[in-house]
Design an enzyme around this catalytic site. Structure first.
Site, PDB file in Angstrom:
ATOM      1  CD  GLN A  41     -13.095  -2.348  -0.856  1.00 24.89           C
ATOM      2  OE1 GLN A  41     -12.268  -2.242   0.022  1.00 24.89           O
ATOM      3  NE2 GLN A  41     -14.258  -2.958  -0.676  1.00 24.89           N
TER       4      GLN A  41
ATOM      5  CB  CYS B 246     -13.862   0.822  -0.235  1.00 26.88           C
ATOM      6  SG  CYS B 246     -13.238   2.504  -0.045  1.00 26.88           S
TER       7      CYS B 246
ATOM      8  CG  HIS C  38      -8.382  -0.021  -2.965  1.00 26.98           C
ATOM      9  ND1 HIS C  38      -7.574  -1.079  -2.603  1.00 26.98           N
ATOM     10  CD2 HIS C  38      -9.121   0.272  -1.843  1.00 26.98           C
ATOM     11  CE1 HIS C  38      -7.818  -1.416  -1.348  1.00 26.98           C
ATOM     12  NE2 HIS C  38      -8.741  -0.611  -0.873  1.00 26.98           N
TER      13      HIS C  38
ATOM     14  CG  ASP D 181     -13.595   6.047  -1.257  1.00 24.73           C
ATOM     15  OD1 ASP D 181     -13.641   5.878  -0.021  1.00 24.73           O
ATOM     16  OD2 ASP D 181     -12.526   5.968  -1.905  1.00 24.73           O
TER      17      ASP D 181
ATOM     18  NE  ARG E 136      -3.905   0.512   1.836  1.00 25.16           N
ATOM     19  CZ  ARG E 136      -5.140   0.554   2.340  1.00 25.16           C
ATOM     20  NH1 ARG E 136      -5.391   1.263   3.433  1.00 25.16           N
ATOM     21  NH2 ARG E 136      -6.130  -0.121   1.772  1.00 25.16           N
TER      22      ARG E 136
ATOM     23  NE  ARG F 200     -10.024  -5.585   0.371  1.00 27.36           N
ATOM     24  CZ  ARG F 200      -9.328  -4.525   0.814  1.00 27.36           C
ATOM     25  NH1 ARG F 200      -9.977  -3.476   1.268  1.00 27.36           N
ATOM     26  NH2 ARG F 200      -8.011  -4.501   0.744  1.00 27.36           N
TER      27      ARG F 200
END
Ligand code: CP
Ligand code: NVA
Length: 303
Positions: free
Chosen positions: A134, A259, A131, A219, A104, A287
């Site tokens: 996700q 997310c 991402h 988001d 990340r 996830r």
């Protein structure tokens, strides 16, 4: 066979992505039945974090342990990465010690460079640009709740950020139509929008975008690294909040995803996450399952 990485959704074919999602469903079932499945005993996942995380860290770490392996958390604060050791050198060293690595970080180019020098599969666990993990969880969640997403209308509301860019890739890979409503100046990557123009519709208002949607996604208004813009963005994005009333414009059986982490009273109203159309907790749980399927895929498809 060569090494397979997962830096964006485009690193895998549609068939491979669908295979991983189906496997995520199976691994979830095994997990629910408390069946032990440990194909990766003695294998180690390195987890490099240059930004904060709750879901990504726990899902990868728990997932690798459940697969019989182990995971090492590496924060840039406590490793030589944070003191300027070149990413290429870090990749060469770490990939001689562990079997698979997730990162990340900020720039996608850092991830790209790391993967070029890595001898083991590398997973994008979020960059400023994408991402993709996700999206695997989101696609598994939609599949479980409503079946195939092919031909459906998905709507992205809010910031044209890493999640929005990943939804554009997902629209291409999973064959759905994507409405996007962002404030001016906060659009997703222009090149990506151009490349997939045939399945993207840019809408002028969130209400217009949500109408007749099968899935509505939003988001945070300020992503990690944009903390100094929080106050300005709160004003600019005010009209982009998703609420049950906004969801009423979508199809009757529409779902809502985020997310997480979410900010109530900003991108979501106080009651949105608890609305029956919201599937955010299943989305978060997935996830774990789908990333186990991803690890299994990458480890078994790499030399
Ligand atoms: N959705 C997500 O990636 O959450 P974290 O930042 O908590 O990992
Ligand atoms: N767009 C958000 C997602 C967090 C999981 C960020 O990058 O901070």
């Amino acid at each position: 066979m060569s090494i397979r990485h997962f830096l964006t959704l485009k690193d895998l074919s549609t068939a491979e992505l669908e295979q991983i999602i189906q496997r995520g469903v199976e691994l979830k079932d095994l997990h629910r039945k408390k069946q032990i499945f440990e194909p990766f005993k003695n294998q180690v996942l390195g987890m490099i974090f240059e930004k904060s995380s709750t879901r990504t860290r726990v899902s990868f770490e728990a997932g690798m342990v459940q697969l019989g392996g182990a995971a090492i958390f590496l924060s840039s604060r406590d490793t030589q990465l944070g003191r300027g050791e070149p990413i290429e050198d870090s990749a060469r060293v770490l990939s001689r010690m562990v079997d698979i690595i997730m990162i990340r970080t900020y720039k996608q180019s850092v991830l790209d460079r790391f993967s070029e020098y890595s001898q083991v599969p590398v997973i994008n666990a979020l960059t400023d640009t994408y991402h993709p993990c996700q999206l695997l969880a989101d696609m598994q969640t939609y599949y479980e709740m409503r079946g195939s997403i092919k031909g459906k209308t998905v709507t992205w509301i809010g910031d044209g950020n890493n999640m929005c860019n990943s939804y554009i890739n997902a629209a291409a890979q999973f064959d759905f139509n994507l409405n996007i409503a962002t404030p001016k100046g906060y659009e997703p990557l222009e090149a990506l929008v151009k490349q997939h123009g045939e399945r993207i519709t840019i809408k002028q208002t969130p209400e217009e975008a949500v109408r007749n949607s099968d899935l509505v996604v939003t988001d945070v208004w300020a992503s990690m690294g944009q903390e100094s813009e929080i106050q300005d963005r709160a004003k600019i994005f005010r009209a982009y909040q998703i609420s049950p009333q906004m969801m009423d414009l979508a199809h009757k059986d529409a779902l809502f995803m985020h997310c997480l982490p979410a900010h109530r009273h900003e991108e979501v109203s106080e009651d949105m996450l608890d609305d029956p159309r919201s599937v955010v907790w299943d989305e978060a749980e997935n996830r774990l399952h789908v990333q186990k399927a991803l690890i299994e895929f990458l480890l078994t498809h790499s030399q």
